[in-house]
Design a protein around this motif. Structure first.
Motif, mmCIF file in Angstrom:
data_model
loop_
_atom_site.group_PDB
_atom_site.id
_atom_site.type_symbol
_atom_site.label_atom_id
_atom_site.label_comp_id
_atom_site.label_asym_id
_atom_site.label_seq_id
_atom_site.Cartn_x
_atom_site.Cartn_y
_atom_site.Cartn_z
ATOM 1 N N TYR A 38 32.509 14.234 -49.192
ATOM 2 C CA TYR A 38 31.327 14.687 -48.461
ATOM 3 C C TYR A 38 31.440 14.569 -46.939
ATOM 4 C CZ TYR A 38 29.173 15.232 -52.986
ATOM 5 O OH TYR A 38 28.889 15.647 -54.272
ATOM 6 N N GLY A 39 32.654 14.391 -46.430
ATOM 7 C CA GLY A 39 32.861 14.422 -44.982
ATOM 8 C C GLY A 39 32.509 13.142 -44.257
ATOM 9 N N GLY A 40 32.512 12.023 -44.977
ATOM 10 C CA GLY A 40 32.283 10.731 -44.349
ATOM 11 C C GLY A 40 33.598 10.109 -43.918
ATOM 12 N N ASP A 41 33.512 8.952 -43.313
ATOM 13 C CA ASP A 41 34.699 8.213 -42.878
ATOM 14 C C ASP A 41 35.094 7.243 -43.991
ATOM 15 O OD1 ASP A 41 36.417 6.225 -41.829
ATOM 16 O OD2 ASP A 41 35.592 6.447 -39.821
ATOM 17 N N PRO A 42 36.234 7.489 -44.664
ATOM 18 C CA PRO A 42 36.600 6.642 -45.799
ATOM 19 C C PRO A 42 36.850 5.185 -45.425
ATOM 20 C CG PRO A 42 38.337 8.237 -45.320
ATOM 21 C CD PRO A 42 37.181 8.591 -44.457
ATOM 22 N N GLU A 43 37.321 4.920 -44.201
ATOM 23 C CA GLU A 43 37.575 3.532 -43.779
ATOM 24 C C GLU A 43 36.256 2.769 -43.622
ATOM 25 O OE1 GLU A 43 40.696 2.467 -43.782
ATOM 26 O OE2 GLU A 43 41.288 4.519 -44.245
ATOM 27 N N ARG A 44 35.291 3.393 -42.984
ATOM 28 C CA ARG A 44 33.986 2.749 -42.800
ATOM 29 C C ARG A 44 33.289 2.572 -44.147
ATOM 30 N NH1 ARG A 44 30.325 5.885 -39.612
ATOM 31 N NH2 ARG A 44 29.215 4.009 -38.965
ATOM 32 N N ALA A 45 33.416 3.578 -45.015
ATOM 33 C CA ALA A 45 32.792 3.497 -46.340
ATOM 34 C C ALA A 45 33.399 2.346 -47.136
ATOM 35 C CB ALA A 45 32.972 4.822 -47.079
ATOM 36 N N GLU A 46 34.715 2.226 -47.086
ATOM 37 C CA GLU A 46 35.373 1.143 -47.821
ATOM 38 C C GLU A 46 35.011 -0.221 -47.240
ATOM 39 O OE1 GLU A 46 39.742 -0.241 -47.857
ATOM 40 O OE2 GLU A 46 39.589 1.188 -49.524
ATOM 41 N N LEU A 47 34.914 -0.314 -45.916
ATOM 42 C CA LEU A 47 34.550 -1.577 -45.275
ATOM 43 C C LEU A 47 33.150 -2.019 -45.709
ATOM 44 C CD1 LEU A 47 35.075 -3.864 -43.250
ATOM 45 C CD2 LEU A 47 34.268 -2.315 -41.431
ATOM 46 N N ALA A 48 32.180 -1.102 -45.647
ATOM 47 C CA ALA A 48 30.811 -1.440 -46.069
ATOM 48 C C ALA A 48 30.788 -1.815 -47.546
ATOM 49 C CB ALA A 48 29.867 -0.271 -45.793
ATOM 50 N N ALA A 49 31.546 -1.086 -48.361
ATOM 51 C CA ALA A 49 31.598 -1.376 -49.798
ATOM 52 C C ALA A 49 32.221 -2.745 -50.064
ATOM 53 C CB ALA A 49 32.381 -0.284 -50.519
ATOM 54 N N THR A 50 33.243 -3.094 -49.308
ATOM 55 C CA THR A 50 33.894 -4.398 -49.475
ATOM 56 C C THR A 50 32.887 -5.530 -49.275
ATOM 57 O OG1 THR A 50 35.982 -3.480 -48.647
ATOM 58 C CG2 THR A 50 35.781 -5.886 -48.659
ATOM 59 N N LEU A 51 32.018 -5.366 -48.302
ATOM 60 C CA LEU A 51 31.086 -6.432 -47.922
ATOM 61 C C LEU A 51 29.700 -6.305 -48.556
ATOM 62 C CD1 LEU A 51 32.205 -6.521 -44.233
ATOM 63 C CD2 LEU A 51 32.068 -8.557 -45.674
ATOM 64 N N HIS A 52 29.452 -5.238 -49.329
ATOM 65 C CA HIS A 52 28.069 -4.974 -49.753
ATOM 66 C C HIS A 52 27.461 -6.102 -50.583
ATOM 67 C CE1 HIS A 52 29.557 -3.680 -53.714
ATOM 68 N NE2 HIS A 52 28.302 -3.600 -54.121
ATOM 69 N N ASP A 53 28.248 -6.813 -51.366
ATOM 70 C CA ASP A 53 27.719 -7.895 -52.210
ATOM 71 C C ASP A 53 28.212 -9.279 -51.788
ATOM 72 O OD1 ASP A 53 26.070 -6.411 -53.852
ATOM 73 O OD2 ASP A 53 27.465 -6.332 -55.543
ATOM 74 N N VAL A 54 28.637 -9.410 -50.528
ATOM 75 C CA VAL A 54 29.239 -10.676 -50.086
ATOM 76 C C VAL A 54 28.318 -11.877 -50.333
ATOM 77 C CG1 VAL A 54 28.511 -10.465 -47.657
ATOM 78 C CG2 VAL A 54 30.548 -11.809 -48.236
ATOM 79 N N ALA A 55 27.009 -11.687 -50.209
ATOM 80 C CA ALA A 55 26.070 -12.814 -50.348
ATOM 81 C C ALA A 55 25.356 -12.837 -51.698
ATOM 82 C CB ALA A 55 25.034 -12.769 -49.217
ATOM 83 N N LYS A 56 25.715 -11.945 -52.602
ATOM 84 C CA LYS A 56 24.972 -11.803 -53.862
ATOM 85 C C LYS A 56 24.960 -13.089 -54.698
ATOM 86 C CE LYS A 56 24.169 -8.743 -57.732
ATOM 87 N NZ LYS A 56 22.855 -8.208 -57.429
ATOM 88 N N TYR A 57 26.025 -13.833 -54.663
ATOM 89 C CA TYR A 57 26.099 -15.044 -55.488
ATOM 90 C C TYR A 57 25.859 -16.320 -54.690
ATOM 91 C CZ TYR A 57 27.168 -12.148 -59.366
ATOM 92 O OH TYR A 57 27.046 -11.209 -60.347
#
Length: 192
Positions: A38-57
């Motif tokens: 969809y024309g996004g930045d794969p590096e930024r998307a992966e970075l946000a995804a890596t950290l999205h649940d960092v505090a969940k537990y």
């Protein structure tokens, strides 16, 4: 960013059970794929995804303290504790991992609730969280199918699924999720 990709992965993965890390890997993979599609930045998307649940537990009391001490959306404390980790995660990404990209921080912050005026990156990370390969809930295949042709339609189906589940269980629906859903509906109607 002060962390290499490998160091970031090692640090984040150490803060959650193996099963949740497997989910995070799936979100990283899905976010990258959605960004490319969809024309996004794969590096930024992966970075946000890596950290999205960092505090969940993290213990909920620790999450509560971070929200209270740093004046992070105090209204969140009146809603389901499952929402807290997103706001706390964005704070931790900035404070402990040195993430300065406000778009990445917002994608982490809104990955559970959505928001009005979601950015492309917000949509990618939120939808990736719904459709990653390990997810298995009623309707996920339908959401995946929609995501294959429209980021917005896939995300709308995800929000509808969440809201329906909360209604069935007679749980409180976070208002921002309803507003995010309605905003998507309006945007889709305008594009018809």
């Amino acid at each position: 960013m002060g962390f290499s990709r490998e160091a970031l992965i090692e640090s984040v993965s150490s803060q959650m059970p193996k099963k949740r890390w497997k989910h995070t890997l799936g979100v990283m993979e899905s976010a990258r794929a959605l960004a490319l599609k969809y024309g996004g930045d794969p590096e930024r998307a992966e970075l946000a995804a890596t950290l999205h649940d960092v505090a969940k537990y993290w213990p909920v009391e620790r999450q509560r303290e971070i929200i209270e001490q740093n004046q992070l959306s105090p209204e969140l404390l009146s809603y389901d504790k499952q929402l807290w980790h997103a706001e706390v995660g964005a704070f931790v990404a900035e404070q402990e991992y040195g993430i300065t990209d406000s778009g990445v921080l917002d994608a982490i912050r809104y990955h559970t609730s959505g928001r009005v005026g979601m950015t492309l990156l917000d949509k990618i990370v939120c939808l990736a969280d719904y459709i990653e390969p390990g997810r298995d809930f009623p309707g996920v295949d339908h959401i995946r199918k929609l995501a294959d042709s429209s980021l917005e339609e896939g995300l709308l189906a995800g929000f509808d699924s969440t809201i329906s589940l909360l209604l069935e269980k007679r749980r409180i629906v976070f208002p921002l999720t309803v507003l995010a859903r309605n905003d998507l509906v309006r945007a889709l109607e305008e594009n018809e």
